[in-house]
Design a protein around this motif. Structure first.
Motif, short mmCIF file in Angstrom:
data_model
loop_
_atom_site.label_atom_id
_atom_site.label_comp_id
_atom_site.label_asym_id
_atom_site.label_seq_id
_atom_site.Cartn_x
_atom_site.Cartn_y
_atom_site.Cartn_z
N PRO A 181 -9.97 57.20 -13.79
CA PRO A 181 -10.47 57.69 -15.09
C PRO A 181 -11.62 58.68 -14.91
N ASN A 182 -11.64 59.66 -15.82
CA ASN A 182 -12.73 60.66 -15.83
C ASN A 182 -12.81 61.42 -14.52
N ASN A 183 -11.65 61.61 -13.92
CA ASN A 183 -11.58 62.37 -12.66
C ASN A 183 -12.49 61.80 -11.58
N ASP A 184 -12.71 60.52 -11.66
CA ASP A 184 -13.54 59.87 -10.65
C ASP A 184 -12.70 59.61 -9.40
N LEU A 185 -13.35 59.12 -8.39
CA LEU A 185 -12.63 58.81 -7.14
C LEU A 185 -11.93 57.47 -7.25
N LEU A 186 -10.76 57.37 -6.59
CA LEU A 186 -10.09 56.09 -6.47
C LEU A 186 -10.87 55.21 -5.49
N GLU A 187 -10.60 53.91 -5.56
CA GLU A 187 -11.39 52.99 -4.76
C GLU A 187 -11.29 53.29 -3.27
N PHE A 188 -10.10 53.63 -2.79
CA PHE A 188 -9.97 53.85 -1.34
C PHE A 188 -10.58 55.17 -0.91
N GLN A 189 -10.90 56.09 -1.94
CA GLN A 189 -11.54 57.34 -1.61
C GLN A 189 -13.05 57.20 -1.47
N LYS A 190 -13.62 56.26 -2.19
CA LYS A 190 -15.07 56.15 -2.25
C LYS A 190 -15.64 55.86 -0.86
N ASP A 191 -16.61 56.68 -0.50
CA ASP A 191 -17.27 56.55 0.80
C ASP A 191 -16.26 56.58 1.95
N ASP A 192 -15.18 57.32 1.71
CA ASP A 192 -14.12 57.44 2.74
C ASP A 192 -13.68 56.07 3.25
N SER A 193 -13.49 55.14 2.30
CA SER A 193 -13.16 53.78 2.69
C SER A 193 -11.88 53.70 3.51
N TYR A 194 -10.88 54.52 3.16
CA TYR A 194 -9.60 54.43 3.87
C TYR A 194 -9.72 54.87 5.33
N LEU A 195 -10.76 55.72 5.63
CA LEU A 195 -10.97 56.14 7.01
C LEU A 195 -11.93 55.23 7.76
N ILE A 196 -12.89 54.66 7.03
CA ILE A 196 -13.91 53.82 7.68
C ILE A 196 -13.46 52.37 7.76
N ASP A 197 -12.92 51.85 6.64
CA ASP A 197 -12.49 50.45 6.60
C ASP A 197 -11.02 50.27 6.96
N GLY A 198 -10.26 51.36 6.88
CA GLY A 198 -8.83 51.26 7.12
C GLY A 198 -8.06 51.00 5.85
N PHE A 199 -6.72 50.96 5.94
CA PHE A 199 -5.90 50.75 4.76
C PHE A 199 -4.55 50.18 5.17
N THR A 200 -3.84 49.66 4.17
CA THR A 200 -2.46 49.17 4.35
C THR A 200 -1.62 49.68 3.19
N ILE A 201 -0.46 50.26 3.49
CA ILE A 201 0.49 50.74 2.49
C ILE A 201 1.76 49.93 2.64
N THR A 202 2.24 49.37 1.53
CA THR A 202 3.51 48.65 1.57
C THR A 202 4.43 49.20 0.50
N MET A 203 5.72 49.20 0.76
CA MET A 203 6.70 49.68 -0.23
C MET A 203 8.09 49.23 0.17
N TRP A 204 8.96 49.15 -0.86
CA TRP A 204 10.39 48.93 -0.63
C TRP A 204 11.10 50.26 -0.72
N VAL A 205 11.97 50.56 0.28
CA VAL A 205 12.68 51.84 0.32
C VAL A 205 14.13 51.59 0.70
N ARG A 206 14.98 52.39 0.08
CA ARG A 206 16.39 52.36 0.46
C ARG A 206 16.83 53.79 0.75
N PHE A 207 17.48 53.99 1.91
CA PHE A 207 17.94 55.32 2.32
C PHE A 207 19.46 55.37 2.11
N VAL A 208 19.90 56.32 1.28
CA VAL A 208 21.33 56.40 0.95
C VAL A 208 22.03 57.50 1.71
N SER A 209 21.35 58.12 2.65
CA SER A 209 21.96 59.15 3.49
C SER A 209 21.54 58.91 4.93
N LYS A 210 22.38 59.30 5.86
CA LYS A 210 22.06 59.13 7.26
C LYS A 210 21.11 60.21 7.77
#
Length: 666
Positions: free
Chosen positions: A377-406
């Protein structure tokens, strides 16, 4: 023991050397002629008359025949018995063709046992000595005190055997008679058997006749002269003897009797079953508790009267009589006869429950080039952006994906631009590598921090891939400075004519990343990508050689090597790669949790080959041409070193399947 060829009788004929460079080994059994018990090992040569002499020699050379240097080859009785028998037969034939003997002559030449001693010459009422073999009569000259004839006979046999003389052998023998007057003025004759073959000659003294009596003579006890008499009255014999003779045959066994006998004997010889203990808790005993007792009851341990068949092949290693005659070898042979009985596939009912999704709904992206954009909101930073948290504290991304082509490629998650030098951000994407005619999909996570350090999740492969020294730099930049060393020509990228993709220094690059099967296009995959800045990640020059192809090290599971050079496996080592991608298919996850995922079946090699043929057919219809039908999946391609991936067609439809609801789990 027989002896080899003797030297010929000396004469004035030259006897040059005809063969040199021969080698006598200990197994060839060459011995000195003057000392038959002393074996010779070394070089030797052959003269024209067949004489063998120790030393090198020179072809064509003629030298004095030193008896101490003459050697011969001993040949066992079993190898030369037939030759001795042939020579004996020829001797008897020549003797009786050249001499007409009356009954007394034969008696004088035969052997009897008188006063417990074998003696030549017998009376009609004395026993006659018979020998099992004709050749024994010539070899038994020792009882006459003359060993010369015995050795001469052996030399003849050895010469015939060594030179493989078969044809015209009888014509090489003759009997010579020499008349002389004895010291008491009696007429006497010496009889000699002469053998001649080329330059080889040998004489054997066989008999001496003084007046009308043979004195020194070879044993002719094998020969008898039939006498016609009337001791039996045929009429009286017929009254007593039954002339109707019937053949008496024992009871003949049938094949079934033989089989019954085999199983009866086998049950007696197999011995008692060992007592097995279940040491791994799988319900099957595999450790014999009475191993020594069982082994000592087997025939390979000791040839006892009540010993049983050896059980294991290793128990018969030192027993040549029973190798291949163990219960284990019998079992292995029987297995080749029972393929239809052993390979029966039982279809078991799958009692696992079906998994029911718990979530009430999900978000479905239907249109091409659509994505989810996260903003604060209000063009503020996302939580993982603040103080470069994703670079300093690290991060985890999870997702479900299906590939329909080889063959589809594209971005799964992106923040910032980590692909360019000086950029900052992270990127999770998928790439496809064609290697040896097959497509391999792999997943990459790339992070670039504010110090311009670039990290990704690749690891060393045990085949021929080290941990890369130059890193991936995103893999979308197809120059020698990125994409794992793709070839270029003056900054013009070289593309493969068949696939249309840039040619890489690392054709099997997919082996250095986690992979997703391209054969299961109906499968969902759960992807977990993590970045841990606390992990100590060494650059290429600071790595030890064992690290570069050690997958578990880069996955943070190896803390080092022990004293024996073996890996020390730990849950988390704090060393390796900072970026890591782990994935599991929905089917494997359900199987692991006890639900029905995929059938738990074993596929044979034949089914594998048929499946590969079907895949090849599918590949031919899965065109990458932009003019393909709308039902074919679109293509994603990376075209610029400084731009994000650009699409040809509809990339998002390649990554997300619209028709099926993605799974959710508690």
């Amino acid at each position: 023991m027989g002896y080899g060829d003797a030297p010929p009788i000396a004469d004035a004929t030259p006897n040059p050397i005809v063969e040199v460079g021969l080698e006598a080994t200990i197994n060839d059994r060459f011995f000195f002629q003057v000392n038959p018990e002393e074996q010779y090992v070394g070089t030797y040569h052959r003269h024209e008359d067949g004489t063998l002499m120790a030393g090198l020699g020179v072809i064509g050379g003629i030298h004095e025949m030193n008896p101490e240097q003459i050697i011969f080859q001993k040949i066992g009785d079993d190898d030369i018995k037939q030759t001795r028998e042939r020579v004996s037969d020829i001797f008897y034939k020549l003797w009786f063709e050249s001499n007409t003997l009356d009954e007394q002559d034969i008696l004088d030449m035969q052997t009897t046992i008188r006063d417990g001693i074998k003696q030549t010459g017998r009376n009609e009422d004395e026993p006659l000595v018979f020998y099992k073999k004709d050749r024994n009569t010539l070899e038994s000259r020792k009882d006459l005190g003359d060993e010369v004839s015995n050795e001469g006979f052996e030399r003849i046999c050895q010469h015939i055997f060594s030179n493989n003389i078969v044809n015209n052998l009888e014509n090489m023998f003759s009997i010579e008679e020499t008349e002389f007057i004895t010291s008491d003025n009696q007429q006497a004759v010496n009889y000699k058997l002469r053998f001649a073959n080329g330059t080889f000659h040998q004489n054997i003294f066989i008999a001496k006749k003084v007046g009308d009596t043979f004195t020194d003579v070879l044993n002719l006890s094998q020969l008898t002269k039939p006498k016609v008499g009337t001791r039996i009255n045929p009429t009286k014999a017929r009254e007593i003897l039954d002339t109707n003779i019937f053949e008496l045959l024992p009871n003949q066994t049938t094949r079934q009797d033989t089989i019954n006998s085999f199983f009866n004997e086998f049950n007696e010889l197999i011995g008692p079953k060992p007592s097995f203990q279940d040491v791994d808790g799988d319900g099957a005993g595999e450790f014999p508790t009475n191993y020594e007792q069982d082994e000592q009851s087997r025939i390979s341990y000791e040839n006892q009267r009540n010993a049983f068949i050896t059980r294991l092949d290793k128990q018969a290693e030192g027993d040549t009589n029973n190798q291949g005659k163990t219960l284990e070898s019998m079992r292995n042979k029987l297995n080749t006869y029972l393929g239809d009985a052993d390979n029966v596939i039982d279809i078991l009912n799958d009692s696992r429950p079906e998994y029911q999704n718990v979530s009430e709904g999900f978000l479905k992206i239907r249109k091409p080039n659509q994505a989810i954009i996260l903003r604060a909101p209000n063009n503020d930073l996302l939580e993982f952006q603040k103080d470069d948290s994703y670079l300093i504290d690290g991060f985890t991304i999870t997702m479900w994906v299906r590939f329909v082509s080889k063959t589809s490629e594209g971005t799964l998650f992106n923040f910032g631009n980590p692909l360019v030098d000086g950029g900052v951000g992270l990127r999770l994407d998928t790439k496809v590598n064609r290697y040896e005619g097959k497509d391999y999909r792999y997943i990459r996570l790339m992070v670039r921090d504010k110090q311009n350090n670039f990290y990704d999740n690749h690891f060393g492969a045990s085949t021929n891939l080290n941990r890369f020294s130059q890193r991936s730099y995103g893999g979308n930049a197809n120059t020698v400075y990125g994409a794992y060393g793709f070839y270029d020509n003056d900054n013009n990228i070289i593309y493969d004519e068949d696939t249309g993709r840039s040619v890489s220094y690392y054709p099997n690059i997919h082996e250095a990343f986690p992979q997703v099967s391209t054969n299961r296009l109906d499968e969902w995959y759960f992807i977990c990508a993590t970045y841990n800045p606390d992990v100590v990640e060494l650059d290429y020059n600071n790595q030890e050689s064992w690290m570069r192809r050690n997958k578990q090290y880069w996955l943070n599971h190896v803390s080092g090597l022990d004293e024996e050079g073996k890996e020390i496996i730990v849950p988390f080592s704090g060393q390796g790669a900072r970026c890591k991608v782990e994935l599991i298919s929905r089917s494997d996850l359900l199987n692991a949790r006890g639900y029905i995922g995929r059938p738990l079946t074993i596929v044979s090699k034949l089914e594998d080959s048929l499946e590969e043929e079907l895949e090849t057919d599918e590949d031919s219809s899965d065109s990458d041409d932009s003019t393909a039908q709308e039902s074919n999946p679109p293509i994603a391609s990376f075209l610029s070193t400084e731009k994000d991936w650009t699409t040809l067609g509809q990339p998002e439809e390649d990554l997300i399947q619209e028709e099926e609801e993605p799974p959710t789990y508690n």
